[in-house]
Write an enzyme that holds these catalytic residues in place. Structure first.
Site, PDB file in Angstrom:
ATOM      1  N   ASN A 195       0.868  -1.180   0.000  1.00  0.00           N
ATOM      2  CA  ASN A 195       0.000   0.000   0.000  1.00  0.00           C
ATOM      3  C   ASN A 195       0.906   1.231   0.000  1.00  0.00           C
ATOM      4  O   ASN A 195       1.409   1.647   1.038  1.00  0.00           O
ATOM      5  CB  ASN A 195      -0.907  -0.048   1.236  1.00  0.00           C
ATOM      6  N   ARG A 241      -2.522  -1.383  -3.724  1.00  0.00           N
ATOM      7  CA  ARG A 241      -3.489  -0.295  -3.810  1.00  0.00           C
ATOM      8  C   ARG A 241      -3.062   0.589  -4.976  1.00  0.00           C
ATOM      9  O   ARG A 241      -1.911   1.019  -5.037  1.00  0.00           O
ATOM     10  CB  ARG A 241      -3.466   0.517  -2.517  1.00  0.00           C
ATOM     11  N   HIS A 275     -10.689   7.130  -2.092  1.00  0.00           N
ATOM     12  CA  HIS A 275     -10.895   6.437  -0.809  1.00  0.00           C
ATOM     13  C   HIS A 275     -11.879   5.273  -0.965  1.00  0.00           C
ATOM     14  O   HIS A 275     -12.523   4.857   0.007  1.00  0.00           O
ATOM     15  CB  HIS A 275     -11.454   7.382   0.287  1.00  0.00           C
ATOM     16  N   HIS A 306     -15.080   9.365   5.612  1.00  0.00           N
ATOM     17  CA  HIS A 306     -13.647   9.071   5.770  1.00  0.00           C
ATOM     18  C   HIS A 306     -12.962  10.403   6.076  1.00  0.00           C
ATOM     19  O   HIS A 306     -12.783  11.239   5.184  1.00  0.00           O
ATOM     20  CB  HIS A 306     -13.095   8.431   4.491  1.00  0.00           C
ATOM     21  N   GLY A 334      -9.653  11.778   7.426  1.00  0.00           N
ATOM     22  CA  GLY A 334      -8.252  11.648   7.830  1.00  0.00           C
ATOM     23  C   GLY A 334      -7.526  12.897   7.390  1.00  0.00           C
ATOM     24  O   GLY A 334      -8.103  13.990   7.416  1.00  0.00           O
ATOM     25  N   ARG A 385      -5.691  20.361   2.116  1.00  0.00           N
ATOM     26  CA  ARG A 385      -6.398  20.604   0.844  1.00  0.00           C
ATOM     27  C   ARG A 385      -7.640  21.440   1.095  1.00  0.00           C
ATOM     28  O   ARG A 385      -8.302  21.281   2.127  1.00  0.00           O
ATOM     29  CB  ARG A 385      -6.837  19.289   0.199  1.00  0.00           C
ATOM     30  N   ASP A 430      -3.086  19.386  11.129  1.00  0.00           N
ATOM     31  CA  ASP A 430      -3.357  18.231  11.991  1.00  0.00           C
ATOM     32  C   ASP A 430      -4.478  18.577  12.968  1.00  0.00           C
ATOM     33  O   ASP A 430      -4.367  19.525  13.741  1.00  0.00           O
ATOM     34  CB  ASP A 430      -2.058  17.893  12.746  1.00  0.00           C
ATOM     35  N   GLY A 444     -12.266  10.885  12.095  1.00  0.00           N
ATOM     36  CA  GLY A 444     -13.559  10.213  12.295  1.00  0.00           C
ATOM     37  C   GLY A 444     -13.538   9.231  13.447  1.00  0.00           C
ATOM     38  O   GLY A 444     -14.500   9.118  14.212  1.00  0.00           O
ATOM     39  N   ASN A 456     -11.225   9.245  15.989  1.00  0.00           N
ATOM     40  CA  ASN A 456     -10.602   9.716  17.241  1.00  0.00           C
ATOM     41  C   ASN A 456     -11.063  11.072  17.750  1.00  0.00           C
ATOM     42  O   ASN A 456     -10.576  11.519  18.780  1.00  0.00           O
ATOM     43  CB  ASN A 456      -9.078   9.768  17.059  1.00  0.00           C
ATOM     44  N   GLU A 468      -8.026  -0.675   5.200  1.00  0.00           N
ATOM     45  CA  GLU A 468      -7.834  -0.713   3.746  1.00  0.00           C
ATOM     46  C   GLU A 468      -6.955  -1.891   3.320  1.00  0.00           C
ATOM     47  O   GLU A 468      -7.217  -2.535   2.308  1.00  0.00           O
ATOM     48  CB  GLU A 468      -7.225   0.608   3.273  1.00  0.00           C
TER      49      GLU A 468
HETATM   50  P1  AMP Z   1      -5.260   9.646   8.872  1.00  0.00           P
HETATM   51  O1  AMP Z   1      -4.958  10.300   7.561  1.00  0.00           O
HETATM   52  O2  AMP Z   1      -6.382   8.675   8.817  1.00  0.00           O
HETATM   53  O3  AMP Z   1      -4.030   9.056   9.537  1.00  0.00           O
HETATM   54  O4  AMP Z   1      -5.757  10.803   9.868  1.00  0.00           O
HETATM   55  C1  AMP Z   1      -4.941  11.866  10.245  1.00  0.00           C
HETATM   56  C2  AMP Z   1      -5.781  12.922  10.928  1.00  0.00           C
HETATM   57  O5  AMP Z   1      -6.412  12.333  12.084  1.00  0.00           O
HETATM   58  C3  AMP Z   1      -4.979  14.108  11.434  1.00  0.00           C
HETATM   59  O6  AMP Z   1      -5.678  15.315  11.188  1.00  0.00           O
HETATM   60  C4  AMP Z   1      -4.917  13.857  12.911  1.00  0.00           C
HETATM   61  O7  AMP Z   1      -4.784  15.036  13.650  1.00  0.00           O
HETATM   62  C5  AMP Z   1      -6.281  13.246  13.153  1.00  0.00           C
HETATM   63  N1  AMP Z   1      -6.340  12.615  14.463  1.00  0.00           N
HETATM   64  C6  AMP Z   1      -5.670  11.525  14.892  1.00  0.00           C
HETATM   65  N2  AMP Z   1      -5.928  11.298  16.205  1.00  0.00           N
HETATM   66  C7  AMP Z   1      -6.774  12.284  16.607  1.00  0.00           C
HETATM   67  C8  AMP Z   1      -7.403  12.620  17.854  1.00  0.00           C
HETATM   68  N3  AMP Z   1      -7.204  11.899  18.951  1.00  0.00           N
HETATM   69  N4  AMP Z   1      -8.232  13.697  17.869  1.00  0.00           N
HETATM   70  C9  AMP Z   1      -8.426  14.453  16.769  1.00  0.00           C
HETATM   71  N5  AMP Z   1      -7.862  14.181  15.579  1.00  0.00           N
HETATM   72  C10 AMP Z   1      -7.043  13.113  15.495  1.00  0.00           C
END
Ligand code: AMP
Length: 408
Positions: free
Chosen positions: A7, A99, A188, A216, A218, A249, A291, A341, A343, A392
């Site tokens: 991946n 992927r 995605h 989704h 992230g 983005r 982030d 989503g 966390n 995934e």
């Molecule tokens: P991913 O691309 O799925 O790894 O997601 C990354 C995003 O998830 C980033 O914006 C992280 O800040 C957010 N994220 C991870 N853990 C947490 C958390 N405990 N609370 C809020 N956002 C989180």
């Protein structure tokens, strides 16, 4: 069956070894036998490839594979060499699943890689330059390691959305756009496919009878409207920039802004690309970070720009959920997945509050108790709300297994 999954993202390559015994894969994911990560990325020489591509397509034989071999071969050798090896020899690997981000309109499902498929993935480099090119290199490098006899399988991030009706896929631009492949593809797809199926399983419902919106969220964010297990609409389009506000983005913006920037601020294509992909979204509005954890921390510390970024994020998310809701004509389950989503109870709580008019009610205790693969709606909610850990890699392995059993 031992399945190797590769991946490759734009900066990291993840490799996993999964084993399926029996004729059917287990529905719920099992831990992999082995897992490893490596940094990789864009290599010099790309500019020339791009120029060639602009003049009529890339000949895949011209794509050098040295850099990816340099990454992939030592990464994989750890599987059968050295103290932590889990295999006697590379010959135990029966299939390699990849992927592949962009399968265009042609690849409607998981496909065994042949010379023609590789050439088609190479042609689609034009649409997803970073990803498809790296993924193609992974395919070539895996062939160098395992030989031609080991089947390789491409699992496309766009394939799940090829079920979208034309009215959802066509942009209202000139007719030539569609002929040139300028249409909505969506991305995605592997995650939306996995989480929508898993939602049906958790709820004990037949996927054929379910209307689901999968969120989704992230670093990249997209929604899918899934009816009867098929995507009927999604928020990303021709590229992953369309739709929701994301980490860096912009998501959908008025295209007139781009005309303005070109005409009055001297922007060129690569600057627009950088601005929309790397300097916008949460990072652009907050001026702090892309982030979400840092945005929430700064917001709690009273930073007004972080608050604004968070509010725009949630507002646009709710607005796009409204669009998916209309495409579906109703909703049985709302699914949250990926880093934010899964966390961020705050994002889930704010979105669900906005949707209370649907009869949707969150269980506030469940929402903050680090749910995973769980229904967090109140018992009397009119819509189920699920938090599902996206898998995934597992879905890629499952697709390889399915294709192998179907005789490729
Ligand atoms: P991913 O691309 O799925 O790894 O997601 C990354 C995003 O998830 C980033 O914006 C992280 O800040 C957010 N994220 C991870 N853990 C947490 C958390 N405990 N609370 C809020 N956002 C989180």
């Amino acid at each position: 069956m031992k399945i190797l999954v590769l991946n490759g993202g734009s900066s990291t390559l993840k490799a996993l070894l999964c084993e399926f015994t029996g004729p059917r894969p287990p529905e719920s994911p099992q831990p992999p036998l082995w897992e490893a990560h490596a940094e990789w990325g864009w290599r010099p020489g790309l500019a020339e490839l791009r120029a060639k591509n602009a003049c009529g397509g890339i000949d895949e034989r011209e794509i050098p594979i040295d850099a990816s071999s340099a990454v992939i071969e030592p990464l994989l050798a750890a599987l059968w060499e050295g103290p932590a090896r889990v295999l006697q020899s590379r010959g135990e690997i029966e299939v390699v699943g990849h992927r592949v981000v962009h399968g265009g309109h042609a690849f409607t499902e998981t496909t065994r890689v042949t010379a023609e498929v590789r050439a088609a993935i190479a042609r689609l480099v034009e649409f997803a330059p970073e990803h498809n090119r790296l993924e193609l290199e992974a395919i070539l490098a895996a062939e160098a390691v395992f030989g031609e006899a080991v089947p390789q399988v491409a699992v496309f991030d766009t394939a799940f959305h090829t079920s979208m009706p034309e009215k959802a896929a066509v942009y209202p631009g000139p007719r030539e756009w569609l002929d040139a492949g300028i249409r909505r593809y969506g991305f995605h797809g592997i995650s939306h496919q996995y989480t929508s199926r898993r939602a049906a399983e958790i709820l004990g419902r037949d996927p054929a009878s379910l209307r689901v919106i999968t969120c989704h969220l992230g670093n990249g964010c997209s929604l899918a409207a899934v009816r009867g297990g098929r995507s009927v609409d999604t928020t990303m389009g021709f590229t992953p920039i369309e739709g929701l506000m994301m980490g860096t983005r912009s998501g959908s913006i008025d295209p007139g802004i781009l005309i303005y920037l070109v005409r009055h601020r001297g922007f060129r294509a690569d600057q627009l690309d950088h601005t929309l992909n790397k300097e916008s979204g949460l990072k652009g509005v907050s001026g702090i970070s892309g982030d979400m954890r840092e945005i929430q921390a700064a917001m709690e510390a009273g930073n007004p720009r972080a608050r604004l970024a968070f509010e725009v994020f949630v507002h646009r998310l709710c607005r796009e959920i409204g669009g998916m809701l209309a495409s579906l004509g109703g909703l049985d389950a709302l699914v949250f997945t990926a880093g934010i989503g899964e966390n961020s109870p705050l994002v889930r709580e704010q979105v669900c509050r906005q949707l209370e008019f649907l009869g949707l009610k969150l269980d506030p205790q469940k929402n903050v108790a680090s749910p995973r693969d769980e229904d967090i709606a109140a018992p009397d909610s009119g819509v189920r709300v699920l938090v599902i850990h996206t898998e995934e890699d597992w879905e890629i392995a499952r697709e390889c297994h399915r294709l192998a059993l179907a005789g490729w």
